[in-house]
Scaffold this motif. Structure first.
Motif, PDB file in Angstrom:
ATOM      1  N   SER A 149      87.643  66.948  28.606  1.00 47.13           N
ATOM      2  CA  SER A 149      88.373  65.555  29.691  1.00 47.13           C
ATOM      3  C   SER A 149      88.898  64.535  28.736  1.00 47.13           C
ATOM      4  CB  SER A 149      86.619  64.291  29.576  1.00 47.13           C
ATOM      5  OG  SER A 149      85.919  64.374  28.288  1.00 47.13           O
ATOM      6  N   GLN A 158      83.171  64.675  20.514  1.00 40.92           N
ATOM      7  CA  GLN A 158      83.756  63.524  21.502  1.00 40.92           C
ATOM      8  C   GLN A 158      81.516  62.311  20.886  1.00 40.92           C
ATOM      9  OE1 GLN A 158      83.835  63.985  25.570  1.00 40.92           O
ATOM     10  NE2 GLN A 158      85.877  63.438  25.493  1.00 40.92           N
ATOM     11  N   GLN A 190      81.536  59.003  24.992  1.00 41.20           N
ATOM     12  CA  GLN A 190      82.842  59.409  25.909  1.00 41.20           C
ATOM     13  C   GLN A 190      83.828  59.669  25.401  1.00 41.20           C
ATOM     14  OE1 GLN A 190      80.177  60.516  29.334  1.00 41.20           O
ATOM     15  NE2 GLN A 190      80.022  61.889  27.676  1.00 41.20           N
TER      16      GLN A 190
END
Lengths: 475, 493
Positions: A89, A340, A343
């Motif tokens: 991500s 992470q 997030q």
């Protein structure tokens, strides 16, 4: 046409650039996958002609299996990095189609660098590669640190360019040509080496040292590595190093092979300082990416050592070490990319604390990679170091060998400090579990590779020995 | 006759057991299934390793059970395994002690038991590999790999200052052995072979031997450990978990002595003669100095750790006397110390499991609470002192005999070490087990359990067997050692 892969990549980059505005949703993903396919296809083109050897464009470029091998290594690395980019991500600022395009252009630059057979073509391809990288480094344009890193990289890069051009002009002034073949002919007719030639070579060496971040030309590395987006740092720490080593090897072995006594001494100094600074500088680092920067410097010093004898075995060992080096680095950075908390990407060493308690498998894989970087047997890193040390001792460079092993002990200290954090410390605040299964499998794959190389080192030795033959066939 | 590839099996079997443990899904502290797999693996490995002494040809000094695999693409670089009389006892010691460790672990529970067992299996594979490697590179690879499981054992399951100790252990040993790596590569370059038996046939000029000797010495002197490179050992022992200490004292230290005989003495004899006074000096210093340090320790484990350094002093004395008694003494002393110190560390582990402390002051009159255990501990202490009849006596006696024939003064001074060892061990026994019951303890009898009795009586049995009939081991080792002596030049020391 043997330069098809580069042409193909360049044309594709332009085409992708034109179609990207017309893609509406998730453009970066689509472009990314197209890039992956393009890289795959050009890999095929390279493998098809891997045993050819030919000068093309009037000796402007050279195709040989040494170059093709490094190119295919770069393409594999590039494919993996793009795959990382697609599966982890990313922050929002990176989700733009331009990323893949710039990436592709820099890869074209690297491939051309490796096949350059002329100082001018070398210069142009180096610029192509660097200009794309400058933009990539400052890609998170809203991020202050990323922009700062971009500016730093740009300034140092331009300085390196100036130095390179200056060295080139000195050599051109003496030889009357920039072609490697002409330089080589000129050198073989000489009774004594003109000082100006050595000065020119030193300038070129300094410029290339800036590219591979060999100490004492390493100052930009930690800042840029830390500031750049992690995926770009992954790129910076692997592919341009391979390309620059390809250039360095070709340049030193072929046109300047006659004056090995002169550049050998320079490389001794470069490698000793790199190993010292790479191992001592990392001791007090708290950020993983900065630490990786010093670790890179240390590895670069080690690899440079093998170039000093300028022999076939030496080059072979460099190729082997480069393979191991990129697997270790890609594995490590794959983990950093996935680090992470809530997030938000983090990259401090403290964040690794207690990783073993939350994600035991990932912790195990990461430690295998770290032990490999430290050069502890039976991991791949040790085999690489063993092969290089073998070359060094074969050439009676005992002092260098002792410095190398002592600095690798110091370096082992900071790698096992990370392992200490992973296994022995209590978790402060749990990291998010790695969400992407792709990343998990790939990390396991890298760890497995590093663990099992000890069983079949002869495969790499044979492979690299056969490709380095071509480099010496030109002579 | 089809020969069984016994050594590769001994190396791979623990790895298979490790895979079983790795894929079991037990997360609790007891991990019954994992313990079972570990026990079965180690037991079968131990019984398989008995194949070695049974089928060993005692009359041949050369390597037996040789298996070699192509490794790098050259005939000179082969991955070769084999044992001779020198290494065979150590292979057995490794498989035996790891098995005993697992048995000792059976009734216990520990955090992350699964990984703890896995580390021991990994360690077993590497240890057997180190002792049976007969080429330089695979020796180095196994030798260094041991650091990884041991680092994790000390750092993960250790005491309070475990992280500091784990670091110290790792870096000291690594620093020593990287210099050995340079020497190994140099030997390869010089002779074009890494096979240890072939290297025995070459001789090197003296000045090169000196440098190589120092490189090998740096590695093994840290490992064995000799004064002044011993400082990692007390820290590592005190912080390591019981089983970690057992393996550390029982086998890892022996790697140093083994390496001294295998490399320094066999391959570099001229330099060994040159450095013999130096070794004598360090050994005597180790025996006397660390014995005095052991006298004033407040922590039981630290006391045993320092006594290990002193006992290893006898080993180095024996080795570098370079006659048959000396080498016999060194081997017996190493095996016996492997058993006795393992037994002592197990005992301290038993005490620690019950009272959660290793401080000597805490205890007193423990024989009232643990009557059976105190008998065992007395036997182990006496073995450590070197009472005739125990294995400790044979080793020390033979080593001293060998030194006496070379240098009377050194022998006389180091004999004082025997007296000192009696004083610190008996003092320890007196302070912990004799006298009136300490006020820290209640009257409840919590004597040792079934598993512990099994472990201790096996060890006691071994101590007496080796003490009464050392020939059981020496019959195997003599031809190999005599060959080393034959190649050794006459020395003036």
């Amino acid at each position: 046409m043997l330069i098809i892969p580069e042409i193909f990549l360049a044309i594709c980059a332009v085409i992708i650039l034109f179609i990207s505005p017309f893609l509406k949703k998730e453009a970066f993903l689509k472009i990314g996958y197209i890039t992956l396919i393009v890289l795959f296809v050009s890999q095929f083109f390279i493998l098809k002609d891997i045993f050819y050897s030919q000068l093309i464009f009037d000796g402007f470029f050279i195709i040989d299996s040494f170059g093709s091998f490094l190119k295919s290594l770069i393409l594999i690395g590039a494919g993996l990095i793009i795959f990382f980019y697609l599966t982890v991500s990313n922050p929002k600022s990176l989700k733009r189609p331009e990323f893949s395009i710039l990436f592709l252009i820099s890869v074209v630059g690297m491939l051309l660098m490796i096949s350059s057979n002329n100082l001018l073509s070398l210069f142009m391809s180096m610029e192509l590669q660097s200009l794309a990288l400058y933009i990539l480094v400052s890609f998170s344009r809203d991020d202050f640190i990323s922009s700062e890193a971009g500016v730093k990289y740009f300034i140092i890069g331009s300085l390196s360019t100036c130095i390179f051009l200056f060295g080139t002009s000195l050599i051109y002034g003496l030889v009357g040509s920039t072609s490697f073949n002409e330089i080589s002919l000129f050198m073989s007719d000489l009774y004594s080496t003109p000082t100006m030639l050595i000065v020119g070579l030193i300038f070129i060496l300094v410029s290339l040292s800036l590219k591979i971040s060999a100490a004492p030309f390493h100052m930009w590395t930690p800042d840029v590595y830390q500031g750049a987006p992690s995926i770009v740092t992954t790129l910076l720490s692997t592919l341009p190093k391979i390309a620059a080593f390809g250039v360095l090897i070709r340049l030193l072995v072929y046109p300047f092979g006659e004056i090995i006594i002169d550049w050998g001494k320079i490389l001794i100094i470069l490698s000793i300082t790199s190993m010292l600074i790479g191992s001592l500088g990392a001791l007090r680092q708290t950020d993983l990416k900065r630490l990786m920067a010093y670790s890179t410097i240390n590895h670069i010093g080690f690899i440079l050592m093998a170039l000093i004898p300028g022999s076939e075995d030496g080059i072979t060992s460099i190729c082997i070490y480069l393979i191991f080096y990129i697997t270790m680095n890609l594995g490590m950075f794959l983990f950093i990319l996935n680090m992470q908390r809530d997030q938000i990407s983090v990259s401090s060493i403290k964040d690794l604390s207690g990783l073993y308690k939350t994600q035991p498998l990932m912790a195990g894989c990461l430690s295998i990679i770290l032990f490999s970087m430290a050069g502890i047997p039976p991991m791949a890193g040790f085999i690489g170091k063993l092969i290089i040390l073998n070359i060094i001792i074969d050439n009676n460079l005992f002092f260098l060998a002792i410095v190398a092993v002592l600095t690798s002990v110091i370096a082992a200290f900071y790698y096992i400090r990370l392992i200490k954090s992973i296994f022995f410390d209590d978790p402060i605040d749990d990291l998010d579990n790695i969400s992407s299964n792709h990343s998990k499998y790939m990390l396991c794959g890298f760890a497995f590779f590093n663990l099992t190389v000890v069983l079949y080192p002869q495969f790499f030795l044979n492979l690299c020995a056969s490709i380095t033959l071509s480099l010496f066939a030109v002579k | 006759m089809i020969s069984l590839p016994i050594l590769p099996i001994l190396i791979v079997l623990p790895l298979i057991g490790l895979a079983f443990i790795f894929f079991s899904s037990e997360e609790d502290e007891n991990a019954v299934q994992s313990k079972k797999s570990a026990l079965w693996t180690c037991a079968s490995n131990f019984f398989l390793s008995l194949y070695l002494p049974i089928n060993f040809d005692k009359s041949i000094p050369h390597f037996q059970f040789v298996n070699s695999f192509s490794w790098f693409n050259s005939d000179n670089l082969r991955f070769a395994l084999g044992v001779d009389g020198l290494s065979m006892p150590f292979v057995l010691l490794s498989t035996f002690l790891i098995l005993i460790c697992i048995v000792f672990l059976l009734p216990q529970s520990k955090k992350n038991m699964k990984m703890y067992l896995a580390s021991f299996l990994l360690l077993e594979s590497f240890l057997v590999g180190t002792f049976s490697a007969i080429d330089l590179f695979s020796f180095y690879i196994f030798f260094e790999s041991i650091l990884i499981p041991m680092y994790l054992i000390i750092g993960f399951w250790g005491g309070e200052r475990r992280i500091y100790s784990a670091y110290k252990f790792f870096l000291y040993t690594l620093l020593g052995s990287v210099l050995m790596l340079i020497a190994i590569i140099f030997l390869y370059q010089e002779f074009g072979t890494i096979s240890i038996p072939k290297l025995l046939d070459y001789t090197l000029p003296f000045y090169i031997q000196v440098w190589l000797w120092l490189a090998f010495f740096s590695s093994f002197a840290v490992k064995i450990p000799m004064w002044p490179f011993h400082t990692w050992l007390p820290d590592a022992h005190v912080e390591a978990p019981t089983e970690g200490s057992v393996i550390l004292a029982g086998i890892l230290l022996k790697l140093g002595g083994y390496g001294f005989i295998r490399f320094n003495l066999s391959i570099l004899p001229d330099a060994s003669i040159f450095f013999t006074p130096f070794i004598y000096f360090l050994s005597v210093l180790a025996i006397i100095y660390t014995s005095y340090i052991a006298l004033v320790q407040e922590d039981m484990k630290k006391l045993i750790a320092y006594s290990s350094v002193a006992h290893m002093g006898f080993v180095t004395l024996g080795i570098f006397s370079a006659n048959i008694q000396g080498l016999h003494g060194a081997i017996i002393q190493m095996i016996s110390h492997g058993i006795i110190s393992a037994a002592l560390f197990f005992s301290i582990g038993s005490i620690y499991n019950r009272y959660k402390t290793k401080k000597i002051d805490f205890f007193g009159g423990l024989n009232l609470k643990l009557p059976k255990f105190s008998v065992f501990f007395l036997i182990f202490s006496l073995g450590s002192i070197g009472l005739p009849g125990t294995s400790g006596f044979v080793g020390e006696y033979l080593s001293l005999l060998a030194v006496y024939s070379k240098n009377t003064m050194v022998a006389v001074i180091s004999t004082l070490g025997v007296i000192l060892s009696a004083s610190y061990m008996l003092l320890l026994y007196k302070r912990v087990f004799l006298g009136s019951l300490s006020s820290n303890l209640d009257k409840k009898n919590d004597d040792i359990n079934f598993y512990e009795i099994g472990v201790y009586s096996t060890l006691v049995l071994l101590i007496f067997i080796i003490g009464i009939k050392p020939g059981l081991i020496l019959d195997y080792t003599t031809p190999s050692l005599e060959r080393i002596i034959e190649l050794y030049p006459i020395s003036i020391f």
